[in-house]
Motif scaffolding. Structure first.
Motif, PDB file in Angstrom:
ATOM      1  N   SER A  23       0.806  -1.222   0.000  1.00  0.00           N
ATOM      2  CA  SER A  23       0.000   0.000   0.000  1.00  0.00           C
ATOM      3  C   SER A  23       0.837   1.269   0.000  1.00  0.00           C
ATOM      4  O   SER A  23       0.360   2.342  -0.399  1.00  0.00           O
ATOM      5  CB  SER A  23      -0.913   0.025   1.233  1.00  0.00           C
ATOM      6  N   GLY A  24       2.069   1.162   0.471  1.00  0.00           N
ATOM      7  CA  GLY A  24       2.902   2.354   0.592  1.00  0.00           C
ATOM      8  C   GLY A  24       2.602   3.175   1.824  1.00  0.00           C
ATOM      9  O   GLY A  24       3.209   4.236   2.036  1.00  0.00           O
ATOM     10  N   LYS A  25       1.689   2.713   2.664  1.00  0.00           N
ATOM     11  CA  LYS A  25       1.352   3.450   3.894  1.00  0.00           C
ATOM     12  C   LYS A  25       2.449   3.259   4.933  1.00  0.00           C
ATOM     13  O   LYS A  25       3.123   2.231   4.957  1.00  0.00           O
ATOM     14  CB  LYS A  25       0.010   2.956   4.440  1.00  0.00           C
ATOM     15  N   PRO A  26       2.614   4.229   5.828  1.00  0.00           N
ATOM     16  CA  PRO A  26       3.653   4.104   6.858  1.00  0.00           C
ATOM     17  C   PRO A  26       3.388   2.930   7.797  1.00  0.00           C
ATOM     18  O   PRO A  26       2.241   2.530   8.020  1.00  0.00           O
ATOM     19  CB  PRO A  26       3.566   5.435   7.626  1.00  0.00           C
ATOM     20  N   LEU A  27       4.461   2.390   8.354  1.00  0.00           N
ATOM     21  CA  LEU A  27       4.335   1.342   9.349  1.00  0.00           C
ATOM     22  C   LEU A  27       3.658   1.877  10.609  1.00  0.00           C
ATOM     23  O   LEU A  27       3.860   3.030  10.997  1.00  0.00           O
ATOM     24  CB  LEU A  27       5.718   0.821   9.740  1.00  0.00           C
ATOM     25  N   GLU A  28       2.845   1.038  11.211  1.00  0.00           N
ATOM     26  CA  GLU A  28       2.229   1.427  12.485  1.00  0.00           C
ATOM     27  C   GLU A  28       3.304   1.657  13.553  1.00  0.00           C
ATOM     28  O   GLU A  28       3.198   2.561  14.375  1.00  0.00           O
ATOM     29  CB  GLU A  28       1.257   0.334  12.948  1.00  0.00           C
ATOM     30  N   THR A  29       4.343   0.815  13.552  1.00  0.00           N
ATOM     31  CA  THR A  29       5.449   0.952  14.497  1.00  0.00           C
ATOM     32  C   THR A  29       6.751   0.874  13.724  1.00  0.00           C
ATOM     33  O   THR A  29       7.125  -0.191  13.245  1.00  0.00           O
ATOM     34  CB  THR A  29       5.405  -0.165  15.569  1.00  0.00           C
ATOM     35  N   GLY A  30       7.430   1.996  13.596  1.00  0.00           N
ATOM     36  CA  GLY A  30       8.642   2.048  12.791  1.00  0.00           C
ATOM     37  C   GLY A  30       9.900   2.069  13.622  1.00  0.00           C
ATOM     38  O   GLY A  30       9.908   1.738  14.815  1.00  0.00           O
ATOM     39  N   LEU A  31      10.999   2.496  13.007  1.00  0.00           N
ATOM     40  CA  LEU A  31      12.300   2.433  13.656  1.00  0.00           C
ATOM     41  C   LEU A  31      12.448   3.428  14.800  1.00  0.00           C
ATOM     42  O   LEU A  31      13.263   3.212  15.707  1.00  0.00           O
ATOM     43  CB  LEU A  31      13.415   2.663  12.634  1.00  0.00           C
ATOM     44  N   GLU A  32      11.688   4.506  14.805  1.00  0.00           N
ATOM     45  CA  GLU A  32      11.776   5.427  15.937  1.00  0.00           C
ATOM     46  C   GLU A  32      11.386   4.728  17.231  1.00  0.00           C
ATOM     47  O   GLU A  32      11.992   4.952  18.289  1.00  0.00           O
ATOM     48  CB  GLU A  32      10.895   6.659  15.694  1.00  0.00           C
ATOM     49  N   ASP A  33      10.374   3.869  17.147  1.00  0.00           N
ATOM     50  CA  ASP A  33       9.971   3.102  18.318  1.00  0.00           C
ATOM     51  C   ASP A  33      11.059   2.119  18.719  1.00  0.00           C
ATOM     52  O   ASP A  33      11.347   1.927  19.906  1.00  0.00           O
ATOM     53  CB  ASP A  33       8.663   2.358  18.032  1.00  0.00           C
TER      54      ASP A  33
END
Length: 335
Positions: A302-312
Motif C-alpha cells: 500500500s505504501g502506507k507508513p508502518l504502524e510501528t517504525g524504527l523510531e519506536d
C-alpha cells in the motif's frame, strides 16, 4: 491487494522454523520464496521441509535475487544491523528480529540507511499484533482499571547450552536483549509514554558472560512504574500484571500466546482476594506471527507508513542501553 509478497529468510534460526516461516506460508499476502544459510545441509533441509523453492549458500546471493520482495532477518543479534542495511542496499524492505541492534547508536545507523532508501524496516515485536495486547491497551485507555500506575512483568526460561546464541555474549546474547526487551516494549505500549529513567540489578553467568538474571525498574511520567525480571536460567515463566487504582489486569501468556488456542485476559476490580470481582475476557485464537507478516506486507503493497517504525525501536534500545549502564554504575540512568 493483488500481489503476493515473496519473502527471503536469512538463516535457519529456531524462531524462523518454529513460528515465522509457517506463519508466512499460511498468510494472506506472502510466501517464503527463498532461504539462505552458510550451512548447506541445513538450508536444504529447511527448504524441503517448508516447500521453499530456492535455497542459497550465502546471504548475499539471496539479497541479490530480483525475485525477492522482502527480507526476514532472524540472524544472531550482532548481524541484525549489517545484514538489514545490506538488504536495504539491494532494495529490499526488512522485518528484523528483536532487538533491532546491539545499542541505540547502531539502531540510529540503521535508521539513517532506512531514510536514505525510503524502504520499510520494522522490529519484529509480534506481540503488538496480538489482539490480547490491543484489548489490554483499550481497557487501560477506557479507564477500566482506574488510573494505571504500575506494571509488573516476569519473563524467564532455562537454557544452559553454551552453543546457543543466547548464551554468547560477544554476539549479543543474554536475557535483557532476548526477553527483557518485551517487558520494556509492552510497558511503553500500554503507558503510551517513554520512561524518564531506569535502574537495573544484573547477574552474569560466570562462564558465558551473559546476563542470566536481570531486574529493572523504569520510571514513567506521572509517577508510573514498570518493575520487571527476566532470566535465561530460571523456570519457564511469563506473566504481566497491570495495576490501577480501581482494578488489575493479568495477561497469563503475554508473549508466546499459542496460535491455535484461545487466550484470555483476567480483569479484577479488587473487591476481595478470593476473585469476587474477577472477569475473564476471551480472545479468539490468533497467530501473532501471521498478523505481523501480513501487516508488513500490507505496508509494502500500500505504501502506507508502518504502524510501528524504527523510531519506536530506537526508543526501546535507549532504555536497554540505560539499564546496561545502570547495572555497572549502580545508579539511575536516563535513556
Amino acid at each position: 491487494m493483488t500481489r503476493t509478497i515473496r519473502w527471503g529468510v536469512l538463516g535457519c534460526a529456531g524462531i524462523a522454523a518454529k513460528a515465522v516461516i509457517p506463519a508466512i506460508q499460511s498468510s494472506r499476502l506472502g510466501r517464503v520464496a527463498a532461504i539462505a544459510s552458510r550451512d548447506a545441509g541445513r538450508v536444504e533441509e529447511m527448504a524441503a521441509r517448508f516447500g521453499i523453492a530456492r535455497a542459497y549458500g550465502s546471504y548475499e546471493d539471496l539479497l541479490a535475487d530480483p525475485a525477492i520482495d522482502a527480507i526476514y532477518n532472524p540472524l544472531p543479534n550482532h548481524l541484525h544491523v549489517p545484514l538489514t542495511i545490506r538488504a536495504l542496499e539491494h532494495g529490499k524492505p526488512v522485518l528484523c528480529e528483536k532487538p533491532i541492534a546491539l545499542d541505540a547508536g547502531e539502531a540510529m545507523e540503521l535508521a539513517a540507511a532506512q531514510r536514505a532508501t525510503g524502504l520499510p524496516v520494522a522490529e519484529a515485536f509480534m506481540v503488538r499484533h496480538h489482539p490480547q495486547w490491543r484489548k489490554a491497551r483499550a481497557l487501560v485507555a477506557e479507564g477500566r482499571l482506574g488510573e494505571v500506575r504500575a506494571i509488573q512483568t516476569i519473563f524467564s526460561y532455562y537454557l544452559d547450552d553454551p552453543r546457543n546464541v543466547r548464551n554468547q555474549a560477544d554476539i549479543g546474547g543474554g536475557g535483557l536483549f532476548d526477553v527483557g526487551c518485551y517487558a520494556i516494549n509492552t510497558a511503553r505500549f500500554l503507558f503510551g509514554a517513554e520512561p524518564l529513567r531506569a535502574i537495573a540489578l544484573m547477574e552474569r553467568d560466570p562462564a558465558f558472560g551473559t546476563d542470566r538474571l536481570t531486574s529493572g525498574l523504569l520510571a514513567f511520567p506521572g509517577g508510573r512504574q514498570l518493575a520487571f525480571t527476566c532470566s535465561t536460567q530460571l523456570a519457564l515463566t511469563q506473566k504481566v500484571t497491570v495495576l490501577g487504582t480501581r482494578g488489575r489486569l493479568e495477561i497469563p501468556i503475554p508473549f508466546n500466546a499459542p496460535a491455535d488456542e484461545a487466550t484470555r485476559l483476567v480483569l479484577d476490580d479488587g473487591r476481595d482476594l478470593a476473585g469476587g470481582g474477577r472477569e475473564e475476557i476471551a480472545i479468539e485464537p490468533v497467530d501473532q506471527y501471521r498478523e505481523q507478516a501480513d501487516a508488513f506486507a500490507e505496508t509494502i503493497l500500500s505504501g502506507k507508513p508502518l504502524e510501528t517504525g524504527l523510531e519506536d525501536a530506537i526508543a526501546n534500545m535507549k532504555v536497554i542501553d540505560a539499564l546496561f549502564r545502570s547495572a555497572v554504575s549502580g545508579r539511575w540512568e536516563e535513556p
